[in-house]
Design an enzyme around this catalytic site. Structure first.
Site, PDB file in Angstrom:
ATOM      1  N   ASP A 162       3.251  -5.519  34.422  1.00 40.04           N
ATOM      2  CA  ASP A 162       3.342  -4.148  34.925  1.00 40.04           C
ATOM      3  C   ASP A 162       3.103  -4.123  36.429  1.00 40.04           C
ATOM      4  O   ASP A 162       2.467  -5.028  36.983  1.00 40.04           O
ATOM      5  CB  ASP A 162       2.292  -3.259  34.246  1.00 40.04           C
TER       6      ASP A 162
HETATM    7  N1  URA Z   1       0.089  -6.246  28.839  1.00 42.20           N
HETATM    8  C1  URA Z   1       0.163  -5.089  29.532  1.00 42.20           C
HETATM    9  O1  URA Z   1      -0.143  -4.038  29.028  1.00 42.20           O
HETATM   10  N2  URA Z   1       0.630  -5.141  30.816  1.00 42.20           N
HETATM   11  C2  URA Z   1       0.963  -6.300  31.430  1.00 42.20           C
HETATM   12  O2  URA Z   1       1.337  -6.282  32.607  1.00 42.20           O
HETATM   13  C3  URA Z   1       0.857  -7.498  30.707  1.00 42.20           C
HETATM   14  C4  URA Z   1       0.418  -7.437  29.412  1.00 42.20           C
END
Ligand code: URA
Length: 234
Positions: free
Chosen positions: A103
């Site tokens: 993310d």
């Molecule tokens: N899980 C998440 O919620 N976000 C990420 O960036 C990686 C794993």
């Protein structure tokens, strides 16, 4: 390999563009000025200099990037700069892809490669390459939450409960290791266990730890030994 093809394969431009670079005197081969784009070069231990860039010939590249917060794992980012803006243009031009996505607000170890088959193997749920995250939560982490994550929580897009290895890492923090990489998986798992993620940092992929000396925004090239540590690559 012919010099113009060798340059093109390393991301330095189209074949004609690479020929023009050689003809303009911008290319050195193992330190010596090149003048003939049709010259044959031995790609074993070949060092190319193109303008200011010094580059050892590599049939493929695998990178470990320390992803900073506020970057998107996309070639067409919408709200933040792309992680690809942190890489030299000739590496991006080779068509490197992210090995799974993090993310925009997640930090830590992100692998990238121009070897599509390798990217597929490393992201395949069948391989289950483990990813370890340091998770900072809004509320106190309770034993019941850790047990729920260990036992398995229900997510909308999975018929089976989704579990991980969870351990306390402070009053508001836990470490969670998972073998899959569903959309927002850690955030959704922690929410399903009754808490809320406010900070997410990926510490390792397989047996490869984010190098402590690698600052946010920097990357390094992985050699075969480091790649073997990731696991699931073959
Ligand atoms: N899980 C998440 O919620 N976000 C990420 O960036 C990686 C794993």
């Amino acid at each position: 390999m012919r010099l113009d093809k060798a340059l093109q394969s390393q991301g330095f431009g189209t074949r004609n563009g690479c020929r023009a670079l050689v003809e303009a005197g911008a290319v050195r081969v193992n330190g010596g000025l090149a003048s003939d784009p049709d010259a044959e070069v031995d790609v074993t231990n070949l060092e190319l200099s193109v303008g200011e860039v010094v580059w050892r010939f590599a049939p493929r590249v695998v990178l470990a990037l320390h992803k900073p917060s506020g970057t998107e794992c996309s070639h067409a980012p919408t709200h933040h700069p792309s992680v690809f803006s942190l890489l030299p243009p000739h590496i991006v031009a080779r068509g490197v892809q992210c090995v799974g996505r993090l993310d925009a607000d997640t930090t830590g170890l992100l692998l990238l490669s121009d070897d599509g088959a390798l990217v597929q193997r490393l992201t395949s749920p069948k391989r289950g390459v483990e990813k370890r995250y340091l998770v900072t939560c809004a509320e106190d982490v309770t034993d019941a939450q850790l047990e729920a994550l260990q036992r398995g929580v229900t997510l909308k897009d999975s018929p089976e409960p989704v579990r991980g290895t969870a351990a306390r890492a402070g009053l508001h923090a836990l470490r969670l290791t998972i073998g899959e990489g569903r959309y927002h998986q850690v955030k959704r798992m922690v929410a399903a266990a009754g808490n809320h993620v406010v900070g997410l940092h990926r510490e390792s992929v397989g047996g490869l730890e984010l190098p402590a000396e690698l600052p946010a925004g920097a990357f390094l090239l992985l050699d075969d030994a480091a790649l073997a540590r990731v696991g699931g690559a073959r």
